[in-house]
Design a protein around this motif. Structure first.
Motif, PDB file in Angstrom:
ATOM      1  N   ALA A 102      -8.649   0.318   4.009  1.00  0.00           N
ATOM      2  CA  ALA A 102      -8.010  -1.399   4.934  1.00  0.00           C
ATOM      3  C   ALA A 102      -9.542  -2.113   4.426  1.00  0.00           C
ATOM      4  CB  ALA A 102      -7.658  -1.349   6.078  1.00  0.00           C
ATOM      5  N   VAL A 103      -9.649  -2.496   3.982  1.00  0.00           N
ATOM      6  CA  VAL A 103     -10.806  -4.102   3.860  1.00  0.00           C
ATOM      7  C   VAL A 103     -11.389  -4.683   5.217  1.00  0.00           C
ATOM      8  CG1 VAL A 103     -11.348  -6.564   2.925  1.00  0.00           C
ATOM      9  CG2 VAL A 103      -9.897  -4.692   0.980  1.00  0.00           C
ATOM     10  N   GLY A 104     -12.400  -4.227   5.426  1.00  0.00           N
ATOM     11  CA  GLY A 104     -13.024  -5.308   6.524  1.00  0.00           C
ATOM     12  C   GLY A 104     -12.418  -4.126   7.822  1.00  0.00           C
ATOM     13  N   GLY A 105     -11.670  -2.991   7.677  1.00  0.00           N
ATOM     14  CA  GLY A 105     -10.606  -2.399   8.644  1.00  0.00           C
ATOM     15  C   GLY A 105      -9.425  -2.864   8.929  1.00  0.00           C
ATOM     16  N   ALA A 106      -9.398  -3.783   8.441  1.00  0.00           N
ATOM     17  CA  ALA A 106      -7.606  -4.697   8.673  1.00  0.00           C
ATOM     18  C   ALA A 106      -7.013  -4.151   8.644  1.00  0.00           C
ATOM     19  CB  ALA A 106      -7.645  -5.555   7.660  1.00  0.00           C
ATOM     20  N   LEU A 107      -6.447  -3.502   9.588  1.00  0.00           N
ATOM     21  CA  LEU A 107      -5.285  -2.621  10.004  1.00  0.00           C
ATOM     22  C   LEU A 107      -4.482  -2.932   9.720  1.00  0.00           C
ATOM     23  CD1 LEU A 107      -6.064  -2.002  14.123  1.00  0.00           C
ATOM     24  CD2 LEU A 107      -6.866  -0.585  12.360  1.00  0.00           C
ATOM     25  N   TYR A 108      -3.454  -4.177   8.974  1.00  0.00           N
ATOM     26  CA  TYR A 108      -2.631  -4.507   8.938  1.00  0.00           C
ATOM     27  C   TYR A 108      -2.700  -4.891   7.128  1.00  0.00           C
ATOM     28  CZ  TYR A 108      -1.497  -3.377  13.247  1.00  0.00           C
ATOM     29  OH  TYR A 108      -1.119  -3.313  14.744  1.00  0.00           O
ATOM     30  N   GLY A 109      -3.951  -4.947   6.322  1.00  0.00           N
ATOM     31  CA  GLY A 109      -3.769  -5.552   5.434  1.00  0.00           C
ATOM     32  C   GLY A 109      -4.687  -7.023   5.235  1.00  0.00           C
TER      33      GLY A 109
ATOM     34  N   ASP B 131       6.653  10.913 -12.023  1.00  0.00           N
ATOM     35  CA  ASP B 131       7.536   9.705 -12.485  1.00  0.00           C
ATOM     36  C   ASP B 131       7.762   9.185 -11.700  1.00  0.00           C
ATOM     37  OD1 ASP B 131       8.509  11.765 -14.357  1.00  0.00           O
ATOM     38  OD2 ASP B 131       9.498  12.942 -12.807  1.00  0.00           O
ATOM     39  N   VAL B 132       7.417   8.952 -10.201  1.00  0.00           N
ATOM     40  CA  VAL B 132       7.577   7.448  -9.036  1.00  0.00           C
ATOM     41  C   VAL B 132       6.096   7.731  -8.380  1.00  0.00           C
ATOM     42  CG1 VAL B 132       9.107   6.327  -7.127  1.00  0.00           C
ATOM     43  CG2 VAL B 132      10.156   7.360  -9.326  1.00  0.00           C
ATOM     44  N   VAL B 133       5.763   6.915  -8.323  1.00  0.00           N
ATOM     45  CA  VAL B 133       4.472   6.805  -7.688  1.00  0.00           C
ATOM     46  C   VAL B 133       4.673   5.908  -5.864  1.00  0.00           C
ATOM     47  CG1 VAL B 133       1.794   6.341  -7.194  1.00  0.00           C
ATOM     48  CG2 VAL B 133       2.857   7.378  -9.008  1.00  0.00           C
ATOM     49  N   VAL B 134       4.345   6.163  -4.463  1.00  0.00           N
ATOM     50  CA  VAL B 134       4.559   5.479  -3.908  1.00  0.00           C
ATOM     51  C   VAL B 134       3.172   5.898  -2.787  1.00  0.00           C
ATOM     52  CG1 VAL B 134       6.536   5.640  -1.424  1.00  0.00           C
ATOM     53  CG2 VAL B 134       7.239   6.740  -3.292  1.00  0.00           C
ATOM     54  N   SER B 135       2.859   3.996  -2.344  1.00  0.00           N
ATOM     55  CA  SER B 135       1.940   4.341  -1.758  1.00  0.00           C
ATOM     56  C   SER B 135       1.853   3.618  -0.797  1.00  0.00           C
ATOM     57  CB  SER B 135       0.721   3.280  -3.021  1.00  0.00           C
ATOM     58  OG  SER B 135      -0.267   2.905  -2.201  1.00  0.00           O
ATOM     59  N   GLY B 136       1.385   3.946  -0.122  1.00  0.00           N
ATOM     60  CA  GLY B 136       0.779   3.423   1.536  1.00  0.00           C
ATOM     61  C   GLY B 136      -0.675   2.807   1.921  1.00  0.00           C
ATOM     62  N   LEU B 137      -1.059   2.663   0.800  1.00  0.00           N
ATOM     63  CA  LEU B 137      -2.667   2.107   0.811  1.00  0.00           C
ATOM     64  C   LEU B 137      -2.498   0.507   1.436  1.00  0.00           C
ATOM     65  CD1 LEU B 137      -4.549   3.829  -2.427  1.00  0.00           C
ATOM     66  CD2 LEU B 137      -5.132   3.955   0.293  1.00  0.00           C
ATOM     67  N   ASP B 138      -3.536  -0.223   1.028  1.00  0.00           N
ATOM     68  CA  ASP B 138      -3.802  -1.449   1.157  1.00  0.00           C
ATOM     69  C   ASP B 138      -3.148  -1.945  -0.062  1.00  0.00           C
ATOM     70  OD1 ASP B 138      -5.097  -4.329   2.812  1.00  0.00           O
ATOM     71  OD2 ASP B 138      -6.241  -2.760   1.272  1.00  0.00           O
ATOM     72  N   ALA B 139      -2.431  -3.197  -0.123  1.00  0.00           N
ATOM     73  CA  ALA B 139      -2.564  -4.013  -1.117  1.00  0.00           C
ATOM     74  C   ALA B 139      -3.496  -3.911  -1.748  1.00  0.00           C
ATOM     75  CB  ALA B 139      -1.497  -4.968  -0.998  1.00  0.00           C
ATOM     76  N   GLY B 140      -5.044  -4.103  -2.295  1.00  0.00           N
ATOM     77  CA  GLY B 140      -5.746  -4.702  -2.223  1.00  0.00           C
ATOM     78  C   GLY B 140      -6.092  -3.071  -3.165  1.00  0.00           C
TER      79      GLY B 140
ATOM     80  N   PRO C  35       8.655  -1.011 -12.165  1.00  0.00           N
ATOM     81  CA  PRO C  35       9.201  -0.335 -11.760  1.00  0.00           C
ATOM     82  C   PRO C  35       9.314   1.246 -11.291  1.00  0.00           C
ATOM     83  CG  PRO C  35       9.940  -0.141 -13.727  1.00  0.00           C
ATOM     84  CD  PRO C  35       8.453  -0.860 -13.486  1.00  0.00           C
ATOM     85  N   TRP C  36       8.078   2.216 -11.549  1.00  0.00           N
ATOM     86  CA  TRP C  36       7.548   3.045 -11.305  1.00  0.00           C
ATOM     87  C   TRP C  36       7.101   3.430 -10.261  1.00  0.00           C
ATOM     88  CZ3 TRP C  36       2.761   3.513 -10.726  1.00  0.00           C
ATOM     89  CH2 TRP C  36       1.942   2.905 -12.227  1.00  0.00           C
ATOM     90  N   LEU C  37       6.401   2.011  -9.474  1.00  0.00           N
ATOM     91  CA  LEU C  37       5.484   1.964  -8.675  1.00  0.00           C
ATOM     92  C   LEU C  37       6.332   1.472  -7.334  1.00  0.00           C
ATOM     93  CD1 LEU C  37       2.886   2.691  -6.832  1.00  0.00           C
ATOM     94  CD2 LEU C  37       2.196   0.228  -8.334  1.00  0.00           C
ATOM     95  N   TRP C  38       6.190   2.375  -5.728  1.00  0.00           N
ATOM     96  CA  TRP C  38       6.514   2.355  -4.853  1.00  0.00           C
ATOM     97  C   TRP C  38       5.939   1.788  -3.787  1.00  0.00           C
ATOM     98  CZ3 TRP C  38      11.683   0.362  -4.625  1.00  0.00           C
ATOM     99  CH2 TRP C  38      12.448   0.586  -5.488  1.00  0.00           C
ATOM    100  N   ARG C  39       5.866   0.823  -2.039  1.00  0.00           N
ATOM    101  CA  ARG C  39       4.903   0.609  -1.323  1.00  0.00           C
ATOM    102  C   ARG C  39       5.516   0.724  -0.077  1.00  0.00           C
ATOM    103  NH1 ARG C  39       0.435  -2.844  -3.959  1.00  0.00           N
ATOM    104  NH2 ARG C  39       0.962  -4.035  -5.647  1.00  0.00           N
ATOM    105  N   VAL C  40       4.707   1.135   1.208  1.00  0.00           N
ATOM    106  CA  VAL C  40       5.538   1.680   1.876  1.00  0.00           C
ATOM    107  C   VAL C  40       4.134   1.230   2.691  1.00  0.00           C
ATOM    108  CG1 VAL C  40       7.380   3.403   1.377  1.00  0.00           C
ATOM    109  CG2 VAL C  40       5.133   4.111   1.915  1.00  0.00           C
ATOM    110  N   GLY C  41       3.918   1.872   4.509  1.00  0.00           N
ATOM    111  CA  GLY C  41       2.842   1.416   4.656  1.00  0.00           C
ATOM    112  C   GLY C  41       2.623  -0.155   5.148  1.00  0.00           C
ATOM    113  N   ALA C  42       1.652  -0.622   6.446  1.00  0.00           N
ATOM    114  CA  ALA C  42       1.130  -1.226   6.607  1.00  0.00           C
ATOM    115  C   ALA C  42       1.660  -3.302   5.926  1.00  0.00           C
ATOM    116  CB  ALA C  42       0.184  -1.450   7.790  1.00  0.00           C
ATOM    117  N   SER C  43       1.361  -3.042   4.048  1.00  0.00           N
ATOM    118  CA  SER C  43       0.776  -4.378   3.799  1.00  0.00           C
ATOM    119  C   SER C  43       2.270  -4.381   3.060  1.00  0.00           C
ATOM    120  CB  SER C  43       0.351  -4.023   2.094  1.00  0.00           C
ATOM    121  OG  SER C  43      -1.131  -3.161   2.709  1.00  0.00           O
ATOM    122  N   VAL C  44       3.496  -3.436   3.679  1.00  0.00           N
ATOM    123  CA  VAL C  44       4.844  -4.654   3.345  1.00  0.00           C
ATOM    124  C   VAL C  44       5.766  -4.576   4.485  1.00  0.00           C
ATOM    125  CG1 VAL C  44       4.737  -3.463   0.981  1.00  0.00           C
ATOM    126  CG2 VAL C  44       5.706  -2.463   2.837  1.00  0.00           C
TER     127      VAL C  44
END
Length: 336
Positions: A273-280, A125-134, A302-311
């Motif tokens: 993480a692109v190139g291993g960039a720790l903070y995107g 119903d809802v997806v929460v992602s901690g991935l790099d934005a790209g 609206p069903w997608l939420w982000r967490v992690g270093a990219s936000v």
């Protein structure tokens, strides 16, 4: 301000006081340039703190110049058993609440109502992602432009030592480069610097972690080049010699290591993480706080939420936890 929503009226008084103090000097560089009384060496120590966001002091809010003062006044606290106790405890809370944690199952696509991995499909119903934005955009099937700038990566040597270091060596030490500007430029150009900002995190047997022998984490700021570095690489060896010399160790660190593991940009790139960039991806300083991109969610999805270093507020365990709290509170509010 790391744990409260940027649009929460409760933070307005604190934000107003800060902006009143900073005036028009809103990035770290400009603010510190205006402090004529500050010795240059101290200025460099404070400004290089912005690498905790993965970028140079020209690309961060002046708030990063204040954070070291807060830490020096209030202290920095570590959980008994080490920082790893935080994710382990969160995992325990999740599983005891009925969650299932699946590891080693790379995601291949994300869409409304569904997450597909290499071995299964999951309705959601809802997806929460901690991935790099790209990386997340690619999983959504979007065309992704190459990032204009990336945050730093790192080379981390986790080592077991054959003897304790001298008693005056504290748990956490920071070794500055002679030329911080060269380091910032190396991150931009994805080339190795002449010297880097290095951390020596030293743990005596049984002091914080349940280790029965002395251990050290030698953490080197590195460009996001996606490359593999081993302990024998000349850059790594040169930095260990420099750390040993600056700290006055009786022996070079490299001669004290009996066992080790190395994490490097290629390793971090494997986590999305692109190139291993720790903070995107790197952003201009004004694209912080409520103007940070990407946001926690969007009207488009609206069903997608982000967490992690990219936000907002960025990378590092405390910041990521703060961002997760903000994102979760917004998510729960959207379900009412």
């Amino acid at each position: 301000m790391l744990t409260n929503d940027p649009w929460d009226p409760a933070i307005y008084p604190a934000a107003a006081a800060l902006f009143s103090h900073y005036g028009t000097r809103l990035n770290t560089d400009r603010y510190l340039d205006g402090l004529d009384w500050m010795p240059e060496n101290l200025r460099e120590v404070i400004s290089i703190h912005t690498l905790n966001a993965g970028v140079s002091p020209a690309k961060t809010l002046a708030l990063f110049a204040t954070m070291p003062a807060v830490m020096s006044t209030d202290g920095v606290w570590v959980p008994t058993g080490g920082v790893n106790e935080i994710p382990q405890t969160i995992a325990t809370l999740a599983t005891e609440s009925g969650a299932t944690i699946r590891l080693g199952e790379p995601v291949v696509s994300v869409s409304r109502g569904k997450v597909v991995t290499e071995s299964a499909e999951y309705d959601a119903d809802v997806v929460v992602s901690g991935l790099d934005a790209g990386i997340l955009e690619r999983l959504l099937g979007q065309r992704v432009r190459a990032p204009k700038a990336l945050s730093c990566s790192g080379i981390a040597v986790f080592a077991v030592l054959d003897e304790e270091l001298p008693p005056e060596i504290v748990t956490h030490s920071v070794i500055m480069p002679d030329d911080p500007a060269d380091l910032y430029e190396s991150i931009r150009t994805k080339t190795l610097p002449n010297q880097t900002m290095a951390f020596l995190n030293y743990y005596r047997a049984g002091h914080i972690y349940p280790n029965d022998r002395p251990t050290a984490a030698i953490l080197l700021t590195a460009p996001p080049d996606g490359k593999r570095y081993g302990i024998d690489h000349e850059f790594v060896q040169a930095e260990m010699r420099r750390i040993s010399d600056v700290m006055g160790l009786p022996r070079e660190l490299s001669t004290m290591i009996t066992d080790h593991t190395v994490f490097h940009p290629e390793y971090f790139a494997g986590f999305g993480a692109v190139g291993g960039a720790l903070y995107g991806e790197g952003h201009p300083w004004w694209q912080s706080g409520p103007f940070h991109k990407p946001s926690y969610s969007s009207r488009r999805r609206p069903w997608l939420w982000r967490v992690g270093a990219s936000v907002h507020p960025g990378g590092g365990v405390p910041a990521v936890l703060g961002g997760a709290m903000i994102s979760t509170n917004r998510l729960l509010a959207s379900l009412d």
